[in-house]
Design an enzyme around this catalytic site. Structure first.
Site, PDB file in Angstrom:
ATOM      1  CB  THR A 109       9.527  -0.461  -3.801  1.00  0.00           C
ATOM      2  OG1 THR A 109       8.482  -0.795  -4.717  1.00  0.00           O
ATOM      3  CG2 THR A 109      10.662   0.201  -4.565  1.00  0.00           C
TER       4      THR A 109
ATOM      5  CD  GLN B  32       1.485  -9.259  -6.301  1.00  0.00           C
ATOM      6  OE1 GLN B  32       0.452  -9.778  -5.915  1.00  0.00           O
ATOM      7  NE2 GLN B  32       1.522  -7.992  -6.695  1.00  0.00           N
TER       8      GLN B  32
ATOM      9  CB  THR C  87      10.566   8.681  12.984  1.00  0.00           C
ATOM     10  OG1 THR C  87      11.567   9.585  13.419  1.00  0.00           O
ATOM     11  CG2 THR C  87       9.573   8.417  14.117  1.00  0.00           C
TER      12      THR C  87
ATOM     13  CB  CYS D 221       5.276   0.172 -10.469  1.00  0.00           C
ATOM     14  SG  CYS D 221       5.814  -1.342 -11.277  1.00  0.00           S
TER      15      CYS D 221
ATOM     16  CG  HIS E  98      -0.046  -1.886  -0.566  1.00  0.00           C
ATOM     17  ND1 HIS E  98      -0.591  -1.887  -1.827  1.00  0.00           N
ATOM     18  CD2 HIS E  98       1.287  -1.856  -0.735  1.00  0.00           C
ATOM     19  CE1 HIS E  98       0.377  -1.853  -2.724  1.00  0.00           C
ATOM     20  NE2 HIS E  98       1.535  -1.835  -2.091  1.00  0.00           N
TER      21      HIS E  98
ATOM     22  CB  SER F   4       4.226  -5.064   0.496  1.00  0.00           C
ATOM     23  OG  SER F   4       3.603  -3.800   0.482  1.00  0.00           O
TER      24      SER F   4
END
Length: 387
Positions: free
Chosen positions: A72, A185, A242, A330, A207, A205
């Protein structure tokens, strides 16, 4: 629990988990990567090692990789950063996208529209297909477009799109365009190569490839300037905050494994996918949504079930120990039907009857045998409640 909801998130690979556990036992790995002392240098080395691994998996140089908190944020940085930079340079800054993109893209483009940049949607058909000619016609009608954003794979339908072909056609038509691809995806399911695809920006991404949550990356062309979402000195000024060495280390290991095992994983999933589609096709009143000519890399199938509630069906499957979804994670927790199916022009009843099944290389044939045993009866049970 049998996990048939890999499009929402993937289980953490045991090898990734072990690599992260090892860091938890290393006090020097807990430093701030921006610190100059030994602990900071150790943390910085881990971040840069992860950057090299992600870069290698995507066919880019390490300095092309900007780490983020996930897909995102990567989409938001690409779209908001590029459009705002275009406007500051006095260039066209409207965005051309599709109405079936992930919410991360649609919300970012909605924000840009609210800022006056403009948003244009390319037409999609009832299978979620995007025509190359339609893209070019949309550009001709809207010279204010300076940025294009298209996903490599749809998060609900499972459709995969010919991004390199799209890019070649767009570049020939408008060489000045900036092109972003949401590959969240697609990464780990098919070969994703930034260099050969020819895009300017690409989002991935952790995950979604059996890595930890809270880590992602934006790949960007070296010469491209983006307006950061917020100011900071980290990530070469592109993204303040960070860095998280532990999550990024896991992301790097997951990306390396995804690259090394891509063919093996794809072969395993392809067999499971044939079985999944046959189970769904055998159910009376079921319709497999999306493009039947989906191409390689597909792991997701969405099916609608006539005269049935997808939400109740998902709940009943959960009680049987099988995890599926009614659409994008989501959007979970809402009573709204699949936004993607609505965008394809399907009636609300059909969209509300749909389930998304998404598999991974960690699934087994017996998982699908279990689905075949329980799904037909559950569909009839839920239908009977609506008669």
């Amino acid at each position: 629990m049998i996990d048939l909801d890999h499009a929402a998130t993937t289980p953490l690979d045991p090898r990734v988990r072990e690599a992260m556990f090892e860091l938890l036992g290393d006090p020097e790995a807990q430093g701030n990567p921006s610190s100059v002392h030994r602990g900071g240098q150790r943390a910085r080395a881990l971040v840069e090692q992860a950057r090299r691994r992600v870069a290698a998996a995507l066919g880019v140089e390490p300095l092309d990789v900007t780490f983020t908190s996930g897909g995102t944020e990567s989409d938001a940085l690409a779209l908001l950063g590029a459009a705002r930079a275009l406007r500051a340079a006095g260039q066209p800054s409207a965005v051309l996208t599709s109405p079936i993109e992930h919410a991360a893209v649609l919300e970012s483009t909605a924000q840009l529209a609210a800022e006056g940049h403009g948003r244009v949607f390319v037409a999609v058909d009832d299978r979620g297909r995007i025509g190359q000619d339609d893209l070019l016609e949309a550009l001709d009608r809207h010279p204010e477009v300076g940025l294009v954003s298209l996903a490599a794979a749809n998060h609900e339908l499972g459709n995969h799109y010919p991004i390199p072909a799209f890019v070649a056609a767009l570049r020939a038509h408008r060489p000045d365009l900036l092109i972003h691809c949401d590959a969240v995806q697609a990464f780990g399911k098919r070969a994703v190569d930034f260099s050969t695809w020819g895009v300017d920006l690409l989002s991935v991404s952790s995950h979604k490839i059996h890595g930890p949550k809270g880590a992602g990356a934006l790949i960007q062309r070296k010469s491209l300037a983006l307006a950061p979402l917020w100011r900071g000195t980290q990530e070469r000024g592109r993204r303040g905050g960070t860095e998280n060495p532990l999550a990024l280390h896991g992301f790097g290991v997951a990306a390396e494994l995804a690259g090394e095992e891509l063919g093996e994983r794809a072969d395993r999933v392809a067999v499971l996918l044939v079985r999944l589609r046959s189970i769904l096709a055998a159910i009376d009143g079921a319709c497999i949504e999306g493009d039947p000519e989906y191409g390689s890399g597909r792991t997701t199938v969405m099916a609608s079930f006539a005269n049935c509630s997808g939400e109740l069906l998902a709940i009943n499957l959960d009680l049987e120990g099988i995890a599926v979804s009614t659409g994008a994670a989501c959007s979970a927790g809402t009573l709204e039907p699949s936004r993607v199916l609505l965008a394809l022009g399907h009636p609300r009843e059909r969209a509300a009857s749909a389930l998304r099944f998404s598999i991974g290389h960690d699934n087994h044939p017996d998982h699908l045998d279990r689905l075949a045993d329980v799904l037909p009866g559950l569909v009839e049970r839920v239908r009977s409640a609506f008669r």
